[in-house]
Design a protein around this motif. Structure first.
Motif, PDB file in Angstrom:
ATOM      1  N   LEU A   1       0.952  -1.226   0.006  1.00 42.06           N
ATOM      2  CA  LEU A   1       0.019  -0.100  -0.011  1.00 42.06           C
ATOM      3  C   LEU A   1       0.766   1.400   0.042  1.00 42.06           C
ATOM      4  O   LEU A   1       0.202   2.384   0.114  1.00 42.06           O
ATOM      5  CB  LEU A   1      -0.831   0.165   1.222  1.00 42.06           C
ATOM      6  N   SER A   2       2.027   1.111   0.110  1.00 42.72           N
ATOM      7  CA  SER A   2       3.220   2.365   0.042  1.00 42.72           C
ATOM      8  C   SER A   2       2.938   3.104  -0.939  1.00 42.72           C
ATOM      9  O   SER A   2       3.157   4.429  -1.053  1.00 42.72           O
ATOM     10  CB  SER A   2       4.612   1.866   0.338  1.00 42.72           C
ATOM     11  N   GLY A   3       2.461   2.901  -2.203  1.00 41.39           N
ATOM     12  CA  GLY A   3       2.541   3.772  -3.149  1.00 41.39           C
ATOM     13  C   GLY A   3       1.282   4.508  -3.359  1.00 41.39           C
ATOM     14  O   GLY A   3       0.898   5.369  -4.200  1.00 41.39           O
ATOM     15  N   LEU A   4       0.336   4.364  -2.407  1.00 45.10           N
ATOM     16  CA  LEU A   4      -0.781   5.251  -2.435  1.00 45.10           C
ATOM     17  C   LEU A   4      -0.920   6.491  -1.632  1.00 45.10           C
ATOM     18  O   LEU A   4      -1.932   7.436  -1.505  1.00 45.10           O
ATOM     19  CB  LEU A   4      -1.943   4.569  -1.639  1.00 45.10           C
ATOM     20  N   GLY A   5       0.429   6.844  -1.121  1.00 43.25           N
ATOM     21  CA  GLY A   5       0.487   8.085  -0.523  1.00 43.25           C
ATOM     22  C   GLY A   5      -0.062   8.341   0.669  1.00 43.25           C
ATOM     23  O   GLY A   5      -0.377   7.338   1.239  1.00 43.25           O
ATOM     24  N   GLU A   6       0.335   9.454   1.219  1.00 46.85           N
ATOM     25  CA  GLU A   6      -0.161   9.446   2.923  1.00 46.85           C
ATOM     26  C   GLU A   6      -1.686   9.654   2.858  1.00 46.85           C
ATOM     27  O   GLU A   6      -2.278  10.356   2.061  1.00 46.85           O
ATOM     28  CB  GLU A   6       0.139  10.780   3.272  1.00 46.85           C
ATOM     29  N   GLY A   7      -2.415   9.146   3.912  1.00 46.26           N
ATOM     30  CA  GLY A   7      -3.738   9.375   4.226  1.00 46.26           C
ATOM     31  C   GLY A   7      -4.780   8.604   3.399  1.00 46.26           C
ATOM     32  O   GLY A   7      -5.896   9.147   2.971  1.00 46.26           O
ATOM     33  N   PHE A   8      -4.224   7.393   2.802  1.00 46.81           N
ATOM     34  CA  PHE A   8      -5.315   6.944   1.802  1.00 46.81           C
ATOM     35  C   PHE A   8      -6.481   6.361   2.645  1.00 46.81           C
ATOM     36  O   PHE A   8      -6.454   5.939   3.978  1.00 46.81           O
ATOM     37  CB  PHE A   8      -4.809   5.738   0.951  1.00 46.81           C
TER      38      PHE A   8
END
Lengths: 236, 483
Positions: free
Chosen positions: B161-168
């Motif tokens: 999930l790291s590629g979704l950016g912050e606060g996904f």
């Protein structure tokens, strides 16, 4: 706009509340021209989950199920799209009900507030002279507040906001559906009309009825209209 | 315990989970194609519609899903994930969503496999149909095309999930309990799309991803754009080298700014020419193959650039051109005559309007040029404002004052769009596209003549009205004949 509420006391007014009936309440604030699309989006999403393919009973008591198709619908007045069952008959029935609700909302005595209810029920056959009993097992109520907007900019913002709110409502509906709470048992061939609406030619929703109430400015219910839309709208 | 489950039930359950996974992927990918989906209900069961839902199977998607699953099923610690990402025409990409089909250890022993589990999986697919339309990526996918495309990637294993950016945010579509575990379907989606807006405003000197990087992305990601859209979006990644749209000149200029600048009839918009870098090493996006494909349709005219960075391109270009051009003049003639009507040719070798110091210069009347002498005989004047590229592109340092001189410096190659026939010139797809990319200006829309005629029209209105009133009976008779 408030999120979904829940109450355990349910049933259309005038009928005895059924203790097993699940009730969900959704609230939306929309502009007048958005009422129809917003209601259709919610009702179609619910009915998508509450419709199956047509049953075909075989001699051994088993049955096979037809296929439910789906289609995307884009809203014209809301930045929103939803999926509905591919059934023109079902769509017509819902549009008729929503159209009547919209007209009633616009009518005199209305402060722009009302609610439309979608109730799923089972029929319980009674002996003569008693008529069949309708036992609701799920009730969805959508409370609508119609707002008036002053200018085009507000309308544009409203398009987007209502679209976002409807997304939330769809997520709420899906969440309820996937709790896998009470559903009527799959009926035998003789009982199928007590559980499902078998009058449509391509899909088979659970038996349902749609009703609405318009609230006047005093907050009391002016009109309570019960319509058996299955019979009215689908009878040719 | 698996021993509680009959072998038939176990087989059925495995089959249900497998096909559920495949259908899940189909629903997700089809919802990101950018098109409205419509399938028909059928009262008679066909036997091939899993979960009693009409969900079409796109063969490529099924193939990729099966490849990712590699004969396994989602299990504890082994999730099937569908990653939806966005890729801009500049080559930047951003993950938008991760759809996860997971299994946890919570078992429901009492549940009936062939009936309850099956129906609940059907309900879950309906929920997926609904939820795929309410996440932000749906609207992005409906608008994909020229500026970006939506890609999908299927993988099996641990959720990333790291590629979704912050606060996904996450939304749970639903769960279905089975005797071997509980199936959960959920979506984690990005809410911070700030990347999009900053990218659009960035300086043109940005570094572009190397071919290797973009190649890696391309081999594992698949576009959800329908083929027609993909090709048109690929076409649009090329610069407005075919002579259109100052508005579009932003990043397209970057790719072939040099080509535009040197070619006398290419329109250079007022956009970002100040910051145009040297001809980039690599294309704005795409694999090496794409680079080659994208190079050729650029109006058929390639220039030997002096910059070492593009020497590779030059070699490719000049090699391919060697066997193709006759005399530069002949080729120029062939390329530069455009048909604007059945029997009308419009020479397109015109002075660019970019040298005129008026806003929206490209919309200024071109009829001035049309009435000039044949530009083939009298070459147009070179543009007053030169792109910084011109110096580098003209190896001899000439400012391209005459068309004849210009031609000596440049290598002409035939315009060869992919899949076009080259035996019937000039009626190929590329020519057609070029033709209608740059239609002639309507005379009534021209600024000078338009203004004049407006005044004249207004003055002559009373007279015209009087004439028409006299002829009322004729008009009425005419109307009656129509009825």
């Amino acid at each position: 706009m408030v999120g979904p509420g829940r109450s355990r006391c349910c049933g259309p007014s005038g009928a005895a509340p059924a203790m097993n009936c699940r009730a969900e309440v959704l609230e939306v604030s929309v502009e007048g021209r958005q009422v129809e699309e917003a209601m259709l989006a919610v009702l179609h999403t619910i009915l998508l989950h509450r419709s199956t393919g047509k049953f075909h009973y075989k001699k051994e008591g088993t049955y096979s199920i037809g296929t439910v198709g789906t289609q995307d619908v884009d809203c014209d007045f809301i930045d929103f799209a939803y999926v509905r069952v591919s059934s023109e008959e079902l769509d017509r029935a819902l549009r008729k009900a929503v159209g009547e609700f919209k007209d009633a909302l616009r009518g005199s005595g209305s402060d722009g507030m009302g609610q439309i209810s979608l109730e799923f029920y089972q029929k319980k056959k009674s002996r003569w002279p008693f008529s069949d009993e309708c036992i609701p097992w799920e009730l969805w109520t959508i409370k609508v507040n119609v707002v008036n907007l002053a200018n085009e900019q507000e309308r544009q913002i409203c398009r987007e906001k209502v679209g976002e709110k409807l997304c939330e409502k769809i997520i709420n509906i899906v969440e309820v559906m996937n709790r896998h709470e009470y559903l009527p048992k799959m009926p035998t061939q003789s009982e199928v009309d007590n559980v499902f609406d078998t009058s449509l030619k391509d899909v088979q929703p659970y038996l349902y009825k749609i009703s609405y109430q318009i609230t006047d400015s005093l907050g009391t219910s002016v009109t309570t209209t019960m319509r058996r839309l299955i019979k009215d709208t689908l009878a040719l | 315990m698996d021993t509680d489950l009959s072998s038939q039930d176990r087989k059925d359950l495995d089959k249900f989970i497998k096909f559920f996974a495949l259908k899940t992927v189909q629903v997700i990918v089809q919802a990101r194609l950018g098109e409205k989906i419509c399938t028909r209900s059928s009262s008679s069961p066909t036997g091939s519609d899993w979960f009693n839902l009409a969900i079409k199977d796109i063969p490529e998607v099924t193939h990729e899903a099966k490849k990712a699953l590699a004969g396994q099923l989602p299990a504890v610690g082994r999730s099937m994930c569908v990653e939806i990402s966005l890729k801009t025409s500049e080559g930047d990409s951003m993950e938008l969503e991760i759809w996860c089909l997971e299994m946890n250890e919570k078992c429901d022993k009492e549940i009936k496999v062939s009936y309850t589990v099956y129906n609940r999986l059907s309900l879950l697919l309906k929920s997926l149909l609904a939820i795929t339309r309410v996440t932000p990526a749906y609207r992005l996918s409906r608008k994909q095309g020229h500026e970006y495309v939506i890609l999908y990637r299927i993988y099996f294993g641990e959720v990333q999930l790291s590629g979704l950016g912050e606060g996904f945010q996450t939304v749970r579509v639903g769960t279905v309990g089975t005797p071997v575990g509980t199936i959960t379907l959920s979506c984690a989606y990005r809410i911070n799309l700030a990347f999009m807006s900053t990218r659009a405003g960035e300086d043109n000197g940005a570094v572009y991803p190397s071919v290797e990087d973009s190649q890696e992305v391309c081999t594992t990601s698949f576009s959800t754009s329908p083929p027609s859209q993909l090709s048109s979006s690929r076409l649009s990644y090329q610069p407005a080298a075919l002579g259109v749209g100052s508005a579009d000149m932003g990043y397209p200029v970057l790719f072939a700014g040099g080509l535009n600048a040197a070619h006398p009839h290419q329109l250079i918009g007022p956009g970002k020419e100040g910051g145009v870098p040297p001809v980039p090493n690599q294309p704005a996006h795409g694999t090496q193959a794409d680079q080659e494909r994208m190079c050729t349709p650029l109006d058929g005219v390639h220039y030997s650039a002096a910059t070492p960075s593009s020497s590779e391109d030059t070699e490719t270009v000049s090699n391919s051109s060697e066997g193709k051009c006759g005399s530069p003049h002949d080729l120029l003639e062939t390329i530069f005559i455009r048909k604007v009507g059945a029997f009308v040719n419009k020479p397109i070798n015109q002075v660019t309007m970019a040298n005129l110091d008026i806003p929206f210069a490209m919309f200024a009347p071109k009829n001035v040029e049309l009435e000039d002498n044949d530009p083939m005989v009298n070459p147009p004047e070179s543009p007053e404002t030169e792109s910084p590229l011109q110096g580098s592109l003209h190896s001899e340092g000439s400012s391209g004052s005459s068309t004849g001189n210009t031609h000596d410096d440049f290598v002409m190659i035939d315009f060869k769009p992919a899949f076009s026939k080259d035996d019937i010139l000039p009626m190929d797809l590329g020519t057609f596209y070029r033709e209608f990319q740059n239609p002639p200006q309507l005379s009534s829309l021209s600024i000078d003549i338009g203004a004049q005629s407006m005044a004249e029209d207004l003055d002559s209105l009373p007279e015209k009205l009087a004439v028409h009133e006299k002829n009322v009976k004729e008009f009425d008779a005419f109307v009656e004949t129509l009825q």
